[in-house]
Design an enzyme around this catalytic site. Structure first.
Site, mmCIF file in Angstrom:
data_model
loop_
_atom_site.group_PDB
_atom_site.id
_atom_site.type_symbol
_atom_site.label_atom_id
_atom_site.label_comp_id
_atom_site.label_asym_id
_atom_site.label_seq_id
_atom_site.Cartn_x
_atom_site.Cartn_y
_atom_site.Cartn_z
ATOM 1 N N GLN A 115 0.776 -1.244 0.000
ATOM 2 C CA GLN A 115 0.000 0.000 0.000
ATOM 3 C C GLN A 115 0.811 1.300 0.000
ATOM 4 O OE1 GLN A 115 -3.764 0.127 2.399
ATOM 5 N NE2 GLN A 115 -2.661 1.655 3.571
ATOM 6 N N GLU A 157 -3.543 10.224 -0.205
ATOM 7 C CA GLU A 157 -2.579 10.723 0.774
ATOM 8 C C GLU A 157 -1.504 11.583 0.125
ATOM 9 O OE1 GLU A 157 -1.260 7.435 3.224
ATOM 10 O OE2 GLU A 157 -3.272 7.196 4.059
ATOM 11 N N ASP A 194 4.423 0.566 4.470
ATOM 12 C CA ASP A 194 3.184 0.040 5.042
ATOM 13 C C ASP A 194 2.500 -0.797 3.970
ATOM 14 O OD1 ASP A 194 0.790 -0.619 6.151
ATOM 15 O OD2 ASP A 194 0.024 1.432 6.335
ATOM 16 N N GLU A 239 5.447 -1.335 8.589
ATOM 17 C CA GLU A 239 4.141 -1.328 9.271
ATOM 18 C C GLU A 239 3.258 -2.405 8.668
ATOM 19 O OE1 GLU A 239 2.309 2.568 9.228
ATOM 20 O OE2 GLU A 239 0.299 1.720 9.095
ATOM 21 N N ASP A 266 -0.589 -1.586 13.089
ATOM 22 C CA ASP A 266 -1.701 -0.663 12.837
ATOM 23 C C ASP A 266 -3.019 -1.451 12.861
ATOM 24 O OD1 ASP A 266 -3.566 1.140 11.852
ATOM 25 O OD2 ASP A 266 -2.735 1.260 9.843
ATOM 26 N N LYS A 291 -3.980 6.493 15.697
ATOM 27 C CA LYS A 291 -4.972 7.268 14.943
ATOM 28 C C LYS A 291 -6.054 7.737 15.917
ATOM 29 C CE LYS A 291 -4.399 4.585 10.619
ATOM 30 N NZ LYS A 291 -4.810 3.306 9.971
ATOM 31 N N ARG A 320 -5.278 9.909 8.551
ATOM 32 C CA ARG A 320 -6.054 8.862 7.893
ATOM 33 C C ARG A 320 -5.994 9.118 6.386
ATOM 34 N NH1 ARG A 320 -9.252 5.768 11.136
ATOM 35 N NH2 ARG A 320 -8.782 4.327 9.424
ATOM 36 N N SER A 321 -6.352 8.099 5.612
ATOM 37 C CA SER A 321 -6.402 8.362 4.166
ATOM 38 C C SER A 321 -7.497 9.388 3.872
ATOM 39 C CB SER A 321 -6.584 7.072 3.371
ATOM 40 O OG SER A 321 -7.552 6.243 3.934
ATOM 41 N N LYS A 342 3.251 10.211 10.604
ATOM 42 C CA LYS A 342 3.070 9.991 9.173
ATOM 43 C C LYS A 342 1.810 10.732 8.783
ATOM 44 C CE LYS A 342 0.625 5.666 8.111
ATOM 45 N NZ LYS A 342 0.660 4.370 7.418
HETATM 46 P P1 PGA Z 1 -6.503 4.362 6.620
HETATM 47 O O1 PGA Z 1 -5.054 3.830 6.828
HETATM 48 O O2 PGA Z 1 -6.844 4.178 5.154
HETATM 49 O O3 PGA Z 1 -7.258 3.411 7.497
HETATM 50 O O4 PGA Z 1 -6.568 5.756 7.078
HETATM 51 C C1 PGA Z 1 -3.864 4.293 6.428
HETATM 52 C C2 PGA Z 1 -2.891 3.264 7.035
HETATM 53 O O5 PGA Z 1 -3.061 2.061 6.804
HETATM 54 O O6 PGA Z 1 -1.987 3.626 7.770
HETATM 55 ZN ZN ZN Z 2 -1.384 1.300 8.114
#
Ligand code: PGA
Ligand code: ZN
Length: 386
Positions: A115, A157, A194, A239, A266, A291, A320-321, A342
């Site tokens: 990812q 992101e 990650d 991660e 995470d 988070k 978060r994304s 991050k």
């Molecule tokens: P998210 O995650 O899409 O749940 O915000 C980003 C991540 O995996 O760190």
């Molecule tokens: Zn993550």
């Protein structure tokens, strides 16, 4: 548990009228008159009022909004910046950022299974130079991609998500960009990954559904990470290298690599003190991703970070994304002094908002400001022998 209206005729069901009405009615009635400087008391009250284990009734979005608003109001009332108001001891550590510059997995429509590919400017003397090195590398990466005929449109992101052909190609491109920008890979700038391995895990195996369609066992996954670390010693942090449901795999990964690099949990911890405690007991990971909106109050977030510190785990404060331009996590990371954030690439306003806030904090702290840099990685030697 974010509360969404579910009314398909408004915002595709994602509306938040219910959560807002909870803030304006039930929550406001019950917190009215409380001491705003007692954040713990307020957050306890909010959790009790909700009454569910995951804030499903009032909504974690409603509860976190109130929790953060009170933290800000109390800081303003005391004439303190938010980071100083949240801190238990004098806060002066600016975090080492991880910038997600290339995307794969579910965040991109390409042949990369993993990812997030992040750059982290560990060698800079201070935060503003760290951000400069990152921004220059990001812009150089853009030219590198452009020269190869790849798309330079950015994803959620702020990282690029071109049609790359393999899982290794993002690393090669990033290393090229770091060098071309005038920095030394593995010294000035390192790589954080990650892969979000939970997304690959099905029926006990890891399926590389985007690249070569191979299937890997836990042991093969661990072997892959060891190979990568041998091949790319610039990788200092991993991660979610294993899936959240693969506890035995996570334990084995930690056993084999836990003293070499940072292993961040995470998906398995979801910023939940209970799940994190269990993970610590089982010897899983050596750092946690934090988070705010996953746990839902300021106090529980700080508790989770304190638990990390108390057990020798690192903590990476994370966006978060899906984000807004709220920059509270920038203050939070300085307040807790854990030295890592991050919060996306050097693009998109809602990511830049956090970096801009950190620049402000650094300037405000003046000569007292310190930059975490490589110090957070001191306990790992990053060298994986064959
Ligand atoms: P998210 O995650 O899409 O749940 O915000 C980003 C991540 O995996 O760190
Ligand atoms: Zn993550």
């Amino acid at each position: 548990m974010e509360l969404r209206d579910g009314d398909k005729s408004r915002y595709g069901g994602k509306g938040v009228l219910k959560a807002v009405s909870h803030v304006e009615s039930e929550i406001q009635r019950s917190v009215h008159g409380l001491d705003a400087n007692d954040q713990k008391g307020l957050d306890r009250k909010l959790c009790d009022l909700d009454g569910t284990p995951n804030k499903a009734r009032l909504g974690a979005n409603a509860i976190l909004g109130v929790s953060l608003a009170v933290a800000r109001a109390s800081a303003a009332d005391r004439g303190l910046p938010l980071y100083a108001a949240l801190a238990e001891k004098p806060a002066n550590l600016l975090p080492t950022p991880g910038l997600n510059v290339l995307n794969g997995g579910r965040h991109a429509d390409n042949s990369v299974d993993f990812q997030e590919f992040m750059i982290s400017p560990v060698g800079a003397p201070n935060f503003r130079e760290a951000l400069r090195a990152s921004a220059e590398t990001f812009q150089t990466l853009k030219s590198v991609l452009h020269a190869k005929g790849y798309s330079t449109a950015v994803g959620d992101e702020g990282g690029f998500a071109p049609q790359l052909k393999s899982n290794e190609e993002p690393i090669e491109l990033i290393l090229e960009a770091i060098g071309k920008a005038g920095y030394k890979p593995g010294e000035d700038i390192v790589i954080m990954l990650d892969p979000a391995a939970s997304e690959l895990y099905e029926n006990g195996t890891y399926e590389f559904w985007k690249s070569d369609k191979s299937k890997k066992s836990s042991a093969e996954m661990i072997a892959l990470w060891k190979d990568w670390l041998r091949q790319y010693p610039e990788i200092w942090s991993l991660e979610d290298g294993m899936a959240e449901d693969d506890r035995a795999g996570w334990q084995q990964l930690t056993k084999e690599l836990g003293n070499k690099i940072q292993l961040v949990g995470d998906d398995n911890f979801v910023t939940n003190p209970g799940l994190f405690q269990q993970g610590i007991r089982d010897g899983i990971a050596n750092a946690i991703l934090i988070k705010l909106n996953q746990i839902g109050t300021v106090t529980e977030t700080l508790d989770c970070i304190a638990m990390a510190g108390g057990h020798g785990y690192g903590a990476v404060i994370s966006h978060r994304s899906g984000e807004t331009d709220d920059s509270s996590i920038a203050d939070l990371v300085v307040a807790c002094g854990m030295g890592q954030i991050k919060t996306g690439s050097a693009s998109r306003g809602e990511r830049i908002a956090k970096y801009n806030r950190l620049l402000e904090v650094e300037r405000e702290l003046g000569s007292k400001a310190r930059y975490a840099g490589a110090s957070i990685y001191e306990r790992w030697n990053h060298s994986v022998q064959a």
